[in-house]
Design an enzyme around this catalytic site. Structure first.
Site, short mmCIF file in Angstrom:
data_model
loop_
_atom_site.label_atom_id
_atom_site.label_comp_id
_atom_site.label_asym_id
_atom_site.label_seq_id
_atom_site.Cartn_x
_atom_site.Cartn_y
_atom_site.Cartn_z
N ASN A 78 0.69 -1.37 -0.12
CA ASN A 78 -0.13 -0.44 -0.02
C ASN A 78 0.72 1.07 -0.59
OD1 ASN A 78 -0.65 1.98 2.08
ND2 ASN A 78 0.42 -0.06 3.63
N PHE A 112 -0.93 8.18 4.74
CA PHE A 112 -1.75 9.17 5.50
C PHE A 112 -3.16 9.75 5.58
CE2 PHE A 112 2.20 10.54 7.97
CZ PHE A 112 2.14 8.84 8.88
N SER A 144 6.57 5.79 8.49
CA SER A 144 5.76 4.92 6.74
C SER A 144 6.26 5.66 5.50
CB SER A 144 4.18 5.91 6.71
OG SER A 144 3.52 5.58 5.76
N ASN A 199 5.27 5.29 3.22
CA ASN A 199 4.25 6.27 2.34
C ASN A 199 4.25 7.90 2.42
OD1 ASN A 199 4.13 3.98 0.82
ND2 ASN A 199 2.33 3.23 2.65
N THR A 200 5.46 8.59 3.44
CA THR A 200 4.84 10.04 2.96
C THR A 200 5.88 10.61 3.22
OG1 THR A 200 2.91 10.02 4.71
CG2 THR A 200 5.22 11.53 4.90
N LYS A 243 6.02 4.28 17.19
CA LYS A 243 6.57 2.69 15.93
C LYS A 243 7.65 3.42 14.95
CE LYS A 243 3.10 -0.22 13.41
NZ LYS A 243 1.90 0.43 12.93
N ASN A 297 6.53 -0.86 11.56
CA ASN A 297 5.59 -0.89 10.26
C ASN A 297 5.65 -1.47 8.89
OD1 ASN A 297 4.17 1.56 8.70
ND2 ASN A 297 4.58 2.85 10.15
#
Length: 352
Positions: free
Chosen positions: A110, A114, A175, A177-178, A217, A246
């Site tokens: 994925n 966010f 994460s 994805n940022t 995390k 994560n």
């Protein structure tokens, strides 16, 4: 019931199925039909972070980003549910498609980014929830257009808004994805950010008359030196807990997948070994006063016990629910119960 629904859901794209699955679960909950989805496990009280969890199996952040389904999710038997990641302002996330199933590997990639309605919307949803049967964690992050130099302002804003409502709060700096987010795990940046948030946590505890635990995390892609540095900082700052881990940017084990070139975080079975290794390494470097939550690759009760043997007090599931359904919760609780009641059997062998 999930076994019947899964073929239909797997005919849909992953993100559409995600949304439809949550809606169906909510309808079942409101109609009193959730016992058909999952058998609630008997209590297995577990203490961590100064809290007592009804059982040690929780839902990882990401499934319910806006806190819209807290009661329905708790009704599946989780001891705790973590909502978010939430950011100060609403944001749409990354362009679609941005979620991909790899069924032959029991995995998901994925790059949602966010996507959420902002912290004010989450607060409204949490205020409406009854929250029976389990505890609530709230996972906080920064908006994608906030530079890292100003990231602490985003985290502080979210921390202050969710503090009165959370049983614990998770700081998400891991994460993939940022853009640039994981740079906040670098030793000096981590010390600066978490130090600022720890100061704010203590002040908020005085203001609200209760101390809400704050967890951090971490990513599974940290080098050994990075794990050493992170453990040093988190121990020095006396955080309440650590979540490992994560999703990963590695594609080890899924090289043959048609989605191998898709950007984003990989979760599910291929993450199990890597995430557990980081969990074990971090556990040996943190004081026992800092409990850990193990997450990443749990698709069976045996996987949950492996995380426990590696040093996790609690565990969380997410992608495993995609492939196993809500029955996974009961299976994990019962496996952890058996381990607790039969310690003479010794630890589960490490993941290969």
């Amino acid at each position: 019931m999930y076994g019947l629904a899964r073929p239909f859901l797997f005919h849909l794209d992953a993100e559409t199925a995600h949304g439809l699955g949550l809606q169906a679960m909510e309808v079942a909950y409101r109609a009193g039909l959730n016992p058909l989805l999952s058998r609630r496990p008997a209590p297995l009280p577990t203490k961590a972070f100064g809290l007592t969890f009804p059982n040690p199996v929780g839902l990882a952040a990401g499934l319910d980003k806006n806190g819209e389904h807290i009661d329905a999710l708790l009704s599946l038997g989780f001891g705790f549910v973590e909502v978010g990641t939430v950011t100060p302002r609403p944001q749409a996330g990354n362009p679609k498609p941005r979620m991909f199933r790899l069924p032959e590997h029991e995995a998901v990639i994925n790059r949602l980014g966010f996507n959420n309605g902002g912290v004010d919307a989450l607060v409204r949803n949490v205020e409406k929830a009854q929250r029976k049967g389990g505890l609530l964690g709230i996972n906080i992050g920064k908006n994608k257009d906030t530079p890292n130099d100003s990231a602490e302002n985003d985290y502080l804003h979210c921390l202050e808004r969710v503090y009165p409502l959370a049983d614990y709060i998770t700081v998400n700096i891991s994460s993939p994805n940022t853009a640039g987010l994981r740079e906040l795990q670098e030793e000096q940046a981590l010390r600066r950010l978490i130090g600022t948030l720890r100061d704010a946590q203590e002040k908020l505890g005085t203001r609200h008359g209760r101390r809400v635990p704050m967890l951090v995390k971490i990513a599974p892609d940290l080098s050994d030196n990075d794990v050493e540095a992170a453990a040093r900082v988190l121990a020095d700052l006396q955080v309440d807990g650590v979540i490992a881990t994560n999703t990963t940017i590695s594609r080890t084990g899924v090289e043959a997948s048609p989605f191998v070139a898709e950007q984003g975080g990989l979760s599910g079975r291929p993450l199990m070994s890597q995430a557990t290794a980081v969990l074990r390494m971090m556990r040996t470097r943190l004081p026992e006063s800092i409990p850990m939550i193990g997450v990443g690759g749990i698709l069976s009760g045996a996987d949950a016990v492996t995380k426990q043997a590696a040093g996790a007090t609690l565990v969380q599931c997410y992608t495993g629910l995609v492939y196993r359904g809500p029955a996974l919760v009961h299976e994990c609780v019962e496996a952890m119960r058996r381990r607790k009641e039969a310690p003479s059997r010794g630890p589960v062998p490490p993941v290969a």
